[in-house]
Design an enzyme around this catalytic site. Structure first.
Site, PDB file in Angstrom:
ATOM      1  N   ASP A  75      31.004  40.612  56.615  1.00 54.34           N
ATOM      2  CA  ASP A  75      32.013  41.670  56.620  1.00 54.34           C
ATOM      3  C   ASP A  75      31.347  42.999  56.950  1.00 54.34           C
ATOM      4  OD1 ASP A  75      34.257  43.264  56.286  1.00 54.34           O
ATOM      5  OD2 ASP A  75      34.163  43.271  54.102  1.00 54.34           O
ATOM      6  N   ASP A  88      35.666  40.205  43.405  1.00 51.21           N
ATOM      7  CA  ASP A  88      35.865  41.524  42.805  1.00 51.21           C
ATOM      8  C   ASP A  88      34.961  41.707  41.589  1.00 51.21           C
ATOM      9  OD1 ASP A  88      37.836  41.925  44.648  1.00 51.21           O
ATOM     10  OD2 ASP A  88      39.508  41.764  43.235  1.00 51.21           O
ATOM     11  N   ASP A 148      33.992  53.197  49.063  1.00 48.19           N
ATOM     12  CA  ASP A 148      34.756  52.174  49.756  1.00 48.19           C
ATOM     13  C   ASP A 148      35.899  51.679  48.865  1.00 48.19           C
ATOM     14  OD1 ASP A 148      35.014  50.157  51.972  1.00 48.19           O
ATOM     15  OD2 ASP A 148      34.629  48.771  50.321  1.00 48.19           O
ATOM     16  N   GLU A 191      42.561  50.220  39.239  1.00 45.35           N
ATOM     17  CA  GLU A 191      43.274  49.035  38.744  1.00 45.35           C
ATOM     18  C   GLU A 191      42.460  48.318  37.678  1.00 45.35           C
ATOM     19  OE1 GLU A 191      44.129  44.814  38.416  1.00 45.35           O
ATOM     20  OE2 GLU A 191      42.384  45.661  39.464  1.00 45.35           O
ATOM     21  N   GLU A 199      37.528  56.880  50.386  1.00 45.12           N
ATOM     22  CA  GLU A 199      38.470  56.148  51.238  1.00 45.12           C
ATOM     23  C   GLU A 199      39.732  55.951  50.406  1.00 45.12           C
ATOM     24  OE1 GLU A 199      38.817  52.027  53.862  1.00 45.12           O
ATOM     25  OE2 GLU A 199      37.715  52.031  51.968  1.00 45.12           O
TER      26      GLU A 199
END
Length: 538
Positions: free
Chosen positions: A60, A169, A199, A206, A240
């Protein structure tokens, strides 16, 4: 470090894998970035935003990190990173690096220990469930990932991944994970970086709100800012933050959270203005966005290493932009954006590309230039997903665009060889002495912008230009005023001249000096920056 330096910065975004290969292994490296820092300085750049260089499988683009405290061997060593920071500093260029803490690679030692042992403390570094659970988080890459849950056979549980399934995560509700983040930040500040690009910032609260619900989890940005400032006053957090514009103030707070906010709102409306050849939507968007705090700033850009994400537009507006700049399905991605570079979107029209940069550099905030945009590089739609815009830098018409000495089949990153955007047609050396070339025109705009602190640090007002095709912005500070006029259309137009007496600072072509009170003419895709005339008094 001087606090507030970022308000007048010119930022240049570089992927070290695609910039220059000095080691001769087919991949760009940190030494290659060091070798071409003078190219950045010549453009007027004062801040280098360095994309991931950490150890990674690079599934990625390097955001799948296996060690936040190292350098991938293909890119160099820690010593190379030290040299980059020191050389940049000697040239007056600060370095900002990526802080990727929402997830890691599934090959990270933390995850490998977590999946192997339920009793390992690293198990709680990630988010697990016996069965997929309802989540506030939806897949970041729809169509590529159908769920945010993936089962790990060794662990015997599902782990959550907002991004790719190979990027589990991190559990930022775990204080031990937050301490790891502090170690990462302290390490790179000690190395001499001037800040971090956060990022996926909206995904962080959350989790942190599960530890402390204060401000919906945004309290963590306050703590991170404090942690950074104590260790390096003047270092920045570049967020971001792709959220509705009404939430921008929550991330800024009074400047004690995110220092600079990447402005998706203005970016989306800029492209809507380009698609319509009408600046009305952009002018309206600029008036609607909240002003940044005294210790904050917006960061604006045209294109970057990701897709052009158009989520801040309405469905109808998004379709307008897609129809104009991504008419074929292969141009589109994730059902929301465009996977093309700027130059192909604007049909290689140099006047229009230069105008788009004049528009960018006229906006209140800090401009961000993506590597290769200064020469009008193209894209490779044969590459998957966002890799289409991650081709190697085109330095010359020589072997492999002057990027690497290896045979072409050994290049690790794609090279655009053919067509109107191939390296023989589009490269730095071909443009360096051509005053009509993009490199000269964009460089001249950037250097001029660097000499106008009114745009970065002053008070801003969007003007009624008297012409829907023209964006007019007034910037003022210290008793000096600059007005930027940009014609986004392919027609010759006239704009209303603001009250006062004006002289040109920079323009797309020579124009007659403005006559007091007379309309200001602009050619197709023309731009003029005007400074208020000052009279010397005996």
């Amino acid at each position: 470090m001087i606090p507030g330096w970022y308000r007048d910065a010119i930022i240049y975004q570089v992927d070290p894998r695609t910039f220059l290969d000095l080691s001769g292994d087919g991949s760009g490296d940190l030494a290659g970035v060091v070798d071409r820092l003078h190219h950045l300085r010549g453009l007027g750049v004062t801040c280098l935003w360095l994309l991931p260089f950490y150890p990674s499988p690079f599934r990625d683009g390097g955001y799948d990190i296996t060690d936040h405290l190292g350098v991938d061997p293909s890119l160099g060593t820690i010593s190379d990173m030290v040299q980059l920071i020191q050389t940049a500093d000697e040239l007056g260029i600060r370095v900002v690096v990526e802080l990727v803490v929402q997830h890691t690679s599934d090959r990270h030692p933390w995850f490998q220990q977590a999946r192997a042992d339920r009793d390992s403390p690293y198990r709680y570094y990630y988010v697990w469930a016996d069965e997929p659970e309802p989540s506030e988080i939806e897949p970041v890459f729809p169509g590529t990932e159908d769920s945010v849950w993936a089962r790990d056979a060794l662990a015997g549980q599902y782990y959550r991944h907002a991004f790719y399934s190979h990027e589990p995560d991190l559990n930022l509700a775990n204080p031990a994970v937050l301490r790891e983040v502090e170690k990462i930040v302290a390490f790179w500040l000690q190395m001499g970086v001037s800040g971090f690009r956060l990022d996926g910032a909206p995904y962080i609260p959350e989790r942190t709100k599960r530890l402390d619900a204060t401000d919906g989890g945004l309290w963590w940005f306050d703590e991170l800012n404090d942690f950074v400032t104590v260790r390096s006053p003047g270092a920045v957090l570049l967020g971001e933050v792709d959220v509705p514009v009404q939430q921008y103030a929550d991330y800024f707070a009074d400047g004690h959270r995110v220092t600079m906010l990447l402005n998706f709102w203005s970016n989306n409306h800029l492209f809507l203005a380009l698609a319509r050849q009408d600046a009305t939507s952009l002018a309206k968007a600029l008036r609607q966005q909240p002003p940044p705090p005294a210790r904050g700033q917006y960061a604006n850009w045209l294109r970057n290493n990701d897709e052009l994400d158009l989520e801040r537009l309405t469905d109808d507006e998004r379709e307008e932009v897609l129809a104009a700049f991504a008419p074929r399905e292969e141009h589109r991605i994730y059902g929301r954006g465009i996977r093309r570079r700027l130059a192909p979107m604007l049909d290689g029209d140099r006047d229009r590309i230069a105008m788009a940069h004049a528009l960018l550099l006229s906006l209140p905030g800090v401009p961000v230039l993506h590597y290769g945009e200064e020469i009008g590089m193209g894209d490779d739609l044969g590459q998957p997903e966002r890799e289409a815009v991650r081709t190697v830098m085109q330095w010359s018409a020589e072997h492999n665009a002057g990027f690497s000495p290896v045979p072409p089949d050994r290049l690790r990153m794609p090279l655009i060889a053919d067509g109107p955007f191939g390296y023989r047609e589009v490269n730095v050396y071909r443009q360096v002495l051509d005053q009509d070339a993009l490199l000269y025109r964009i460089g001249n705009l950037s250097r001029t912008r660097g000499g106008l602190p009114q745009i970065g640090s002053g008070e801003t007002a969007v003007l009624d230009s008297g012409c829907s095709a023209v964006l007019g912005v007034r910037h003022g500070s210290g008793g000096e005023t600059v007005v930027c006029l940009v014609n986004v259309s392919d027609a010759e137009v006239e704009a209303t001249q603001p009250d006062g007496e004006w002289v040109d600072v920079i323009a797309d072509r020579p124009y007659p000096p403005p006559e007091p009170g007379a309309p200001i003419p602009l050619r197709r895709y023309g731009y003029r920056w005007l400074r208020e005339k000052r009279h010397l008094v005996d």
